[in-house]
Write an enzyme that holds these catalytic residues in place. Structure first.
Site, PDB file in Angstrom:
ATOM      1  N   GLY A 225      83.909  51.126  68.790  1.00  0.00           N
ATOM      2  CA  GLY A 225      82.570  51.047  68.035  1.00  0.00           C
ATOM      3  C   GLY A 225      81.770  52.182  67.506  1.00  0.00           C
ATOM      4  O   GLY A 225      80.728  52.344  67.443  1.00  0.00           O
TER       5      GLY A 225
ATOM      6  N   GLY B 222      82.699  54.001  65.076  1.00  0.00           N
ATOM      7  CA  GLY B 222      82.978  54.213  63.702  1.00  0.00           C
ATOM      8  C   GLY B 222      84.108  55.022  63.228  1.00  0.00           C
ATOM      9  O   GLY B 222      84.459  55.479  62.058  1.00  0.00           O
TER      10      GLY B 222
ATOM     11  N   SER C 158      87.420  53.769  63.690  1.00  0.00           N
ATOM     12  CA  SER C 158      88.571  52.651  63.276  1.00  0.00           C
ATOM     13  C   SER C 158      89.524  52.678  64.270  1.00  0.00           C
ATOM     14  O   SER C 158      90.725  52.677  64.338  1.00  0.00           O
ATOM     15  CB  SER C 158      89.239  53.199  62.018  1.00  0.00           C
ATOM     16  OG  SER C 158      88.295  53.252  60.918  1.00  0.00           O
TER      17      SER C 158
ATOM     18  N   GLU D 238      92.713  42.253  60.295  1.00  0.00           N
ATOM     19  CA  GLU D 238      91.140  42.229  60.493  1.00  0.00           C
ATOM     20  C   GLU D 238      91.027  40.977  59.778  1.00  0.00           C
ATOM     21  O   GLU D 238      89.786  40.629  60.214  1.00  0.00           O
ATOM     22  CB  GLU D 238      90.800  43.550  59.948  1.00  0.00           C
ATOM     23  CG  GLU D 238      91.321  44.785  60.500  1.00  0.00           C
ATOM     24  CD  GLU D 238      90.357  45.469  61.580  1.00  0.00           C
ATOM     25  OE1 GLU D 238      89.402  44.778  61.980  1.00  0.00           O
ATOM     26  OE2 GLU D 238      90.883  46.562  62.090  1.00  0.00           O
TER      27      GLU D 238
ATOM     28  N   ASP E 110      90.938  52.427  56.395  1.00  0.00           N
ATOM     29  CA  ASP E 110      90.934  52.916  57.641  1.00  0.00           C
ATOM     30  C   ASP E 110      92.774  53.051  58.159  1.00  0.00           C
ATOM     31  O   ASP E 110      93.124  53.811  58.515  1.00  0.00           O
ATOM     32  CB  ASP E 110      90.353  52.122  58.732  1.00  0.00           C
ATOM     33  CG  ASP E 110      88.995  51.826  58.469  1.00  0.00           C
ATOM     34  OD1 ASP E 110      88.411  52.644  57.797  1.00  0.00           O
ATOM     35  OD2 ASP E 110      88.238  50.848  59.085  1.00  0.00           O
TER      36      ASP E 110
ATOM     37  N   TYR F  87      78.751  43.543  57.137  1.00  0.00           N
ATOM     38  CA  TYR F  87      79.675  43.958  56.193  1.00  0.00           C
ATOM     39  C   TYR F  87      80.215  43.077  55.123  1.00  0.00           C
ATOM     40  O   TYR F  87      80.301  43.289  54.062  1.00  0.00           O
ATOM     41  CB  TYR F  87      80.687  44.487  57.368  1.00  0.00           C
ATOM     42  CG  TYR F  87      82.080  45.272  56.539  1.00  0.00           C
ATOM     43  CD1 TYR F  87      82.047  46.614  56.381  1.00  0.00           C
ATOM     44  CD2 TYR F  87      82.888  44.602  55.896  1.00  0.00           C
ATOM     45  CE1 TYR F  87      83.200  47.361  55.696  1.00  0.00           C
ATOM     46  CE2 TYR F  87      83.925  45.136  55.351  1.00  0.00           C
ATOM     47  CZ  TYR F  87      83.749  46.675  55.097  1.00  0.00           C
ATOM     48  OH  TYR F  87      84.810  47.306  54.712  1.00  0.00           O
TER      49      TYR F  87
HETATM   50  C1  GLA Z   1      84.825  50.019  58.022  1.00  0.00           C
HETATM   51  C2  GLA Z   1      85.879  49.315  57.237  1.00  0.00           C
HETATM   52  C3  GLA Z   1      86.532  50.080  56.042  1.00  0.00           C
HETATM   53  C4  GLA Z   1      85.442  50.546  55.339  1.00  0.00           C
HETATM   54  C5  GLA Z   1      84.649  51.333  55.807  1.00  0.00           C
HETATM   55  C6  GLA Z   1      83.086  51.709  55.204  1.00  0.00           C
HETATM   56  O1  GLA Z   1      85.395  50.961  58.593  1.00  0.00           O
HETATM   57  O2  GLA Z   1      86.735  48.730  58.025  1.00  0.00           O
HETATM   58  O3  GLA Z   1      87.220  49.173  55.213  1.00  0.00           O
HETATM   59  O4  GLA Z   1      84.828  49.748  54.402  1.00  0.00           O
HETATM   60  O5  GLA Z   1      83.868  50.504  56.873  1.00  0.00           O
HETATM   61  O6  GLA Z   1      83.579  52.668  54.090  1.00  0.00           O
END
Ligand code: GLA
Length: 396
Positions: free
Chosen positions: A121, A123, A125, A159, A171, A221
């Site tokens: 969590g 950011g 990935s 995903e 990612d 999102y």
């Molecule tokens: C998440 C998503 C990505 C991308 C980012 C924002 O990490 O998994 O695909 O869209 O947000 O840039």
């Protein structure tokens, strides 16, 4: 006894946030935080997965996997297995008519242990690293012959179909195609991938983890993505020859805006501005590389880069509206420090890490008063994460 070890990194993104599903070019890199997997053959006919950090394990027969209800990490594992063995790239593996699939467990049992140093969590990935590392390992183990790009697409589909997040491909590409010391320029329209170096001379990149994860991240999102897709349908209707958001001009944009609600106009304005900022960073990186070979670099190009990073934050905060109070507090205070050239939220949004570009001389002790003030206001302590850029998924 057959064995295999795989490492799969998380990622940062220098610029191009939310452009991977908006026709853009994104500039991510793999970082030295990893999922690590140990694969071992076993006598039992089942597949056993151990999530070591969580002290949880899961034992299943592949032929029953489709019917199993899953949540959390098990959903990603299920998705990777299901998608990897659903087509005939797995055809040298015996086909089971009962489950209409190729059955890896008929090859003998398999035990997989994994652990991770990627904060969840934040950011960075972690879910992409989990899916990419697992898919890569299974691809090796069963000799399925899929390319890295195919594995990235499969991890993205995991995903979409098994976690309900309509993410782009950034990612997965970062985790699978990272190169030591390099950033990636990933063109999300034609899927071309280039790596380039951005010599960090006199400056450094680091992360500050806000420790915040808001629950609305996934729904917001998907909502942003749907807004932009609807806007794109309208753009195609008005200007049939238009190819992507990259080539729309200001006149067309104004005509299109007349058909969009205010929120969608703001989202799209962010996308168009961010596409332009990525082009500036690419030009800047070129200049930095060329002059870096000849002379001692001046700080000026990094100041430019810092400004772009700050502008991206403003766009994500005010137009795309995916930031949050805690992140904005940190960002506003970080950029008050003279040696910090730029800071922004990173990733999907609503929490996680800030990416910070600072001069080498920046004294990390200066973060103490900021983290104390943050704790007083929000009740948690942000964590400094120093990072290095590393190679993508690999066999250890
Ligand atoms: C998440 C998503 C990505 C991308 C980012 C924002 O990490 O998994 O695909 O869209 O947000 O840039």
């Amino acid at each position: 006894m057959k064995k295999l070890q795989i490492s799969a990194p998380g990622r940062i993104n220098l610029l191009g946030e939310h452009l991977d599903y908006n026709h853009g070019i994104v500039l991510p890199a793999a970082i030295d935080r990893y999922f690590e997997f140990d694969f071992k053959a076993t006598e039992s006919p089942s597949i056993e997965i151990n999530a070591l950090d969580l002290n949880e394990s899961w034992d299943f027969e592949f032929s029953q996997l489709n019917a199993l209800q899953t949540s959390g990490w098990r959903s990603y594992v299920k998705g990777v297995f299901m998608l990897l063995f659903e087509d005939d790239s797995a055809k040298h593996i015996p086909f089971d008519p009962a489950s209409s699939s190729y059955v890896p467990s008929s090859f003998g049992g398999l035990k997989i242990h994994f652990r991770s140093t990627i904060p969840i969590g934040a950011g960075l990935s972690s879910s992409a690293a989990l899916c990419c590392g697992l898919a890569f390992g299974l691809n090796e183990w069963f000799g399925l012959g899929k390319s890295r790009l195919e594995l990235a697409l499969l991890a993205q589909q995991t995903e979409h179909q098994f976690a309900g997040v309509k993410c782009g491909l950034m990612d997965q590409v970062a985790s699978l195609f990272g190169k030591k010391g390099q950033l990636i320029a990933f063109d999300c329209l034609d899927h071309s991938i280039e790596t380039f170096s951005l010599p960090l001379v006199g400056v450094q990149l680091f992360l500050l983890d806000s420790k915040v994860k808001h629950n609305l991240a996934e729904s917001a999102y998907n909502e942003r993505r749907a807004q932009l897709e609807a806007a794109w349908m309208k753009a195609k209707e008005l200007f049939p020859s238009i190819e992507s958001w990259r080539t729309i001009d200001e006149i067309q944009l104004n005509l299109l805006f007349a058909h969009l609600d205010l929120n969608t106009q703001k989202r799209l304005r962010y996308v168009i501005d961010e596409i332009a900022r990525v082009a500036c960073v690419q030009a800047l990186a070129q200049d930095i590389s060329v002059s870096g070979m000849n002379a001692k670099l001046s700080i000026e190009p990094y100041k430019e880069l810092g400004k772009l990073i700050n502008q991206t934050h403003e766009g994500l905060r005010d137009l795309y509206e995916v930031s949050c109070e805690e992140i904005d507090f940190l960002q506003a205070n970080l950029i008050k420090q003279p040696e910090i050239l730029g800071a922004r939220m990173m990733g999907g949004g609503f929490g996680g890490c800030l990416l910070v570009l600072a001069q080498d001389s920046f004294d990390f002790n200066r973060l103490k008063s900021l983290t104390t003030a943050y704790h007083a206001q929000f009740g948690s302590t942000p964590a400094l994460e120093r990072i290095a850029l590393v190679d993508g998924v690999r066999v250890l």
